[in-house]
Design a protein around this motif. Structure first.
Motif, PDB file in Angstrom:
ATOM      1  N   LEU A 123       0.873  -1.174   0.000  1.00 41.78           N
ATOM      2  CA  LEU A 123       0.000   0.000   0.000  1.00 41.78           C
ATOM      3  C   LEU A 123       0.908   1.221   0.000  1.00 41.78           C
ATOM      4  O   LEU A 123       1.743   1.375   0.900  1.00 41.78           O
ATOM      5  CB  LEU A 123      -0.907  -0.015   1.227  1.00 41.78           C
ATOM      6  N   SER A 124       0.791   2.069  -1.031  1.00 41.28           N
ATOM      7  CA  SER A 124       1.690   3.213  -1.185  1.00 41.28           C
ATOM      8  C   SER A 124       0.906   4.478  -1.466  1.00 41.28           C
ATOM      9  O   SER A 124      -0.142   4.437  -2.105  1.00 41.28           O
ATOM     10  CB  SER A 124       2.650   2.983  -2.360  1.00 41.28           C
ATOM     11  N   VAL A 125       1.455   5.601  -1.003  1.00 43.23           N
ATOM     12  CA  VAL A 125       0.909   6.924  -1.316  1.00 43.23           C
ATOM     13  C   VAL A 125       1.989   7.669  -2.087  1.00 43.23           C
ATOM     14  O   VAL A 125       3.149   7.717  -1.665  1.00 43.23           O
ATOM     15  CB  VAL A 125       0.516   7.702  -0.043  1.00 43.23           C
ATOM     16  N   LEU A 126       1.598   8.257  -3.223  1.00 40.54           N
ATOM     17  CA  LEU A 126       2.544   8.962  -4.081  1.00 40.54           C
ATOM     18  C   LEU A 126       1.977  10.319  -4.479  1.00 40.54           C
ATOM     19  O   LEU A 126       0.769  10.524  -4.449  1.00 40.54           O
ATOM     20  CB  LEU A 126       2.811   8.149  -5.360  1.00 40.54           C
ATOM     21  N   TYR A 127       2.889  11.193  -4.898  1.00 42.02           N
ATOM     22  CA  TYR A 127       2.480  12.466  -5.475  1.00 42.02           C
ATOM     23  C   TYR A 127       2.908  12.434  -6.932  1.00 42.02           C
ATOM     24  O   TYR A 127       4.076  12.199  -7.244  1.00 42.02           O
ATOM     25  CB  TYR A 127       3.123  13.643  -4.750  1.00 42.02           C
ATOM     26  N   LYS A 128       1.950  12.661  -7.827  1.00 49.73           N
ATOM     27  CA  LYS A 128       2.230  12.624  -9.265  1.00 49.73           C
ATOM     28  C   LYS A 128       2.686  14.006  -9.705  1.00 49.73           C
ATOM     29  O   LYS A 128       1.904  14.934  -9.838  1.00 49.73           O
ATOM     30  CB  LYS A 128       0.971  12.204 -10.031  1.00 49.73           C
ATOM     31  N   GLY A 129       3.997  14.132  -9.921  1.00 47.32           N
ATOM     32  CA  GLY A 129       4.561  15.398 -10.379  1.00 47.32           C
ATOM     33  C   GLY A 129       4.467  15.518 -11.893  1.00 47.32           C
ATOM     34  O   GLY A 129       3.891  14.667 -12.577  1.00 47.32           O
ATOM     35  N   ALA A 130       5.052  16.577 -12.433  1.00 52.31           N
ATOM     36  CA  ALA A 130       4.989  16.823 -13.873  1.00 52.31           C
ATOM     37  C   ALA A 130       5.739  15.761 -14.671  1.00 52.31           C
ATOM     38  O   ALA A 130       5.290  15.350 -15.750  1.00 52.31           O
ATOM     39  CB  ALA A 130       5.558  18.205 -14.182  1.00 52.31           C
ATOM     40  N   THR A 131       6.875  15.287 -14.169  1.00 58.89           N
ATOM     41  CA  THR A 131       7.674  14.326 -14.928  1.00 58.89           C
ATOM     42  C   THR A 131       7.815  12.975 -14.247  1.00 58.89           C
ATOM     43  O   THR A 131       8.159  11.994 -14.905  1.00 58.89           O
ATOM     44  CB  THR A 131       9.092  14.887 -15.173  1.00 58.89           C
ATOM     45  N   LYS A 132       7.587  12.904 -12.956  1.00 60.06           N
ATOM     46  CA  LYS A 132       7.715  11.615 -12.263  1.00 60.06           C
ATOM     47  C   LYS A 132       6.841  11.593 -11.014  1.00 60.06           C
ATOM     48  O   LYS A 132       6.402  12.635 -10.518  1.00 60.06           O
ATOM     49  CB  LYS A 132       9.170  11.325 -11.887  1.00 60.06           C
ATOM     50  N   ARG A 186      -5.696  14.901   4.943  1.00 60.53           N
ATOM     51  CA  ARG A 186      -6.057  15.625   6.167  1.00 60.53           C
ATOM     52  C   ARG A 186      -4.877  15.737   7.129  1.00 60.53           C
ATOM     53  O   ARG A 186      -4.737  16.728   7.838  1.00 60.53           O
ATOM     54  CB  ARG A 186      -7.222  14.934   6.878  1.00 60.53           C
ATOM     55  N   GLN A 187      -4.010  14.724   7.152  1.00 61.25           N
ATOM     56  CA  GLN A 187      -2.921  14.689   8.130  1.00 61.25           C
ATOM     57  C   GLN A 187      -1.604  15.276   7.620  1.00 61.25           C
ATOM     58  O   GLN A 187      -0.787  15.722   8.414  1.00 61.25           O
ATOM     59  CB  GLN A 187      -2.678  13.244   8.590  1.00 61.25           C
ATOM     60  N   VAL A 188      -1.386  15.245   6.303  1.00 60.41           N
ATOM     61  CA  VAL A 188      -0.121  15.727   5.753  1.00 60.41           C
ATOM     62  C   VAL A 188      -0.415  16.945   4.876  1.00 60.41           C
ATOM     63  O   VAL A 188      -1.244  16.889   3.970  1.00 60.41           O
ATOM     64  CB  VAL A 188       0.577  14.617   4.922  1.00 60.41           C
ATOM     65  N   ASP A 189       0.283  18.019   5.135  1.00 63.08           N
ATOM     66  CA  ASP A 189       0.075  19.273   4.412  1.00 63.08           C
ATOM     67  C   ASP A 189       0.478  19.110   2.937  1.00 63.08           C
ATOM     68  O   ASP A 189       1.506  18.514   2.622  1.00 63.08           O
ATOM     69  CB  ASP A 189       0.901  20.376   5.068  1.00 63.08           C
ATOM     70  N   SER A 190      -0.329  19.652   2.028  1.00 63.86           N
ATOM     71  CA  SER A 190      -0.090  19.499   0.590  1.00 63.86           C
ATOM     72  C   SER A 190       1.209  20.171   0.141  1.00 63.86           C
ATOM     73  O   SER A 190       1.757  19.828  -0.909  1.00 63.86           O
ATOM     74  CB  SER A 190      -1.269  20.057  -0.207  1.00 63.86           C
ATOM     75  N   ILE A 191       1.753  21.080   0.926  1.00 69.96           N
ATOM     76  CA  ILE A 191       3.039  21.713   0.595  1.00 69.96           C
ATOM     77  C   ILE A 191       4.166  20.680   0.632  1.00 69.96           C
ATOM     78  O   ILE A 191       5.135  20.766  -0.117  1.00 69.96           O
ATOM     79  CB  ILE A 191       3.331  22.875   1.582  1.00 69.96           C
ATOM     80  N   ASP A 192       4.023  19.653   1.483  1.00 69.26           N
ATOM     81  CA  ASP A 192       5.062  18.625   1.634  1.00 69.26           C
ATOM     82  C   ASP A 192       5.002  17.539   0.554  1.00 69.26           C
ATOM     83  O   ASP A 192       5.943  16.759   0.432  1.00 69.26           O
ATOM     84  CB  ASP A 192       4.941  17.959   3.013  1.00 69.26           C
ATOM     85  N   TRP A 193       3.943  17.468  -0.210  1.00 63.81           N
ATOM     86  CA  TRP A 193       3.785  16.378  -1.181  1.00 63.81           C
ATOM     87  C   TRP A 193       4.845  16.367  -2.276  1.00 63.81           C
ATOM     88  O   TRP A 193       5.431  15.320  -2.543  1.00 63.81           O
ATOM     89  CB  TRP A 193       2.394  16.395  -1.811  1.00 63.81           C
ATOM     90  N   PRO A 194       5.134  17.485  -2.942  1.00 56.95           N
ATOM     91  CA  PRO A 194       6.094  17.421  -4.056  1.00 56.95           C
ATOM     92  C   PRO A 194       7.511  17.044  -3.637  1.00 56.95           C
ATOM     93  O   PRO A 194       8.233  16.401  -4.383  1.00 56.95           O
ATOM     94  CB  PRO A 194       6.067  18.834  -4.653  1.00 56.95           C
ATOM     95  N   SER A 195       7.919  17.431  -2.437  1.00 58.74           N
ATOM     96  CA  SER A 195       9.308  17.191  -2.029  1.00 58.74           C
ATOM     97  C   SER A 195       9.439  16.127  -0.944  1.00 58.74           C
ATOM     98  O   SER A 195      10.556  15.812  -0.523  1.00 58.74           O
ATOM     99  CB  SER A 195       9.931  18.501  -1.529  1.00 58.74           C
ATOM    100  N   GLY A 196       8.340  15.577  -0.477  1.00 57.94           N
ATOM    101  CA  GLY A 196       8.385  14.613   0.625  1.00 57.94           C
ATOM    102  C   GLY A 196       8.965  13.274   0.218  1.00 57.94           C
ATOM    103  O   GLY A 196       9.065  12.928  -0.956  1.00 57.94           O
ATOM    104  N   ASN A 197       9.351  12.510   1.224  1.00 54.77           N
ATOM    105  CA  ASN A 197       9.806  11.124   1.013  1.00 54.77           C
ATOM    106  C   ASN A 197       9.384  10.303   2.227  1.00 54.77           C
ATOM    107  O   ASN A 197       8.953  10.867   3.237  1.00 54.77           O
ATOM    108  CB  ASN A 197      11.318  11.074   0.756  1.00 54.77           C
ATOM    109  N   PRO A 198       9.493   8.984   2.158  1.00 50.99           N
ATOM    110  CA  PRO A 198       9.001   8.139   3.269  1.00 50.99           C
ATOM    111  C   PRO A 198       9.599   8.474   4.632  1.00 50.99           C
ATOM    112  O   PRO A 198       8.955   8.261   5.657  1.00 50.99           O
ATOM    113  CB  PRO A 198       9.381   6.724   2.831  1.00 50.99           C
ATOM    114  N   GLU A 199      10.816   9.009   4.677  1.00 52.58           N
ATOM    115  CA  GLU A 199      11.437   9.330   5.960  1.00 52.58           C
ATOM    116  C   GLU A 199      10.924  10.645   6.541  1.00 52.58           C
ATOM    117  O   GLU A 199      10.891  10.818   7.757  1.00 52.58           O
ATOM    118  CB  GLU A 199      12.968   9.406   5.828  1.00 52.58           C
TER     119      GLU A 199
END
Length: 184
Positions: free
Chosen positions: A6-15, A89-102
């Motif tokens: 089960l994974s959560v990802l952010y779909k960026g422009a190129t990856k 709801r729990q993770v701010d959308s600002i963190d999605w493009p640059s976030g990682n599992p850690e």
């Protein structure tokens, strides 16, 4: 029926950017786990008995679940929708493009992966459907036993009629024999 990833990802422009993931590789041997773990990260297609379900929202937040082909698709997408709603709801959308599992602080993936291993327990509609299926089987067996009982009753009625006819014949024969003895 089994969920493997089960994974959560952010779909960026190129990856796509992996934000958080949970895995249940307990059904694989120790030596197969590392190879399968790489597959969880890099392929998202139907492979042999594994099926990948992907849900991408309009805000480019996406989730992926890898399950075996027996696992109900509706339950997979219910899980994906629930995870994405909770994650957003729990993770701010600002963190999605640059976030990682850690760096992403979201601990519920392991809980959801564990809870949804049994779709009957996790999903109310699947539980009701399973109970209906069990009830249908019980009713079918009950109807079969009633029909068998009805056939047995028919056999008993036929035997009873035959016995009644035999007893009448016996009565007539006994009466004839007794009538000759009474005259003397």
């Amino acid at each position: 029926m089994k969920l493997y990833s089960l994974s959560v990802l952010y779909k960026g422009a190129t990856k796509a950017n992996l934000l958080k993931a949970a895995y249940d590789l307990s059904s694989f041997s120790f030596f197969q786990r590392s190879r399968w773990f790489v597959h969880c990260i890099f392929w998202y297609v139907l492979q042999d008995e594994y099926l990948c379900h992907v849900y991408v929202r309009n805000d480019n937040l996406s989730a992926v679940v890898i399950a075996d082909t027996e696992y109900p698709q509706r339950v997979c997408f219910t899980l994906l929708d629930k995870v994405l709603e909770e994650f957003s709801r729990q993770v701010d959308s600002i963190d999605w493009p640059s976030g990682n599992p850690e760096t992403i602080n979201y601990k519920a993936l392991d809980i959801h992966l564990s809870k949804y291993q049994n779709p009957r327990e996790a999903d109310a509609m699947t539980k009701v459907q399973a109970e209906l299926d069990e009830t249908k089987i019980i009713l079918h067996n009950t109807m079969e036993s009633l029909l068998e009982r009805g056939e047995k009753l028919d056999d008993l009625v036929a035997k009873s009629e035959h016995l009644g006819n035999q007893s009448k014949a016996f009565y007539k024969t006994a009466r004839k024999q007794n009538s000759c003895c009474e005259i003397m």
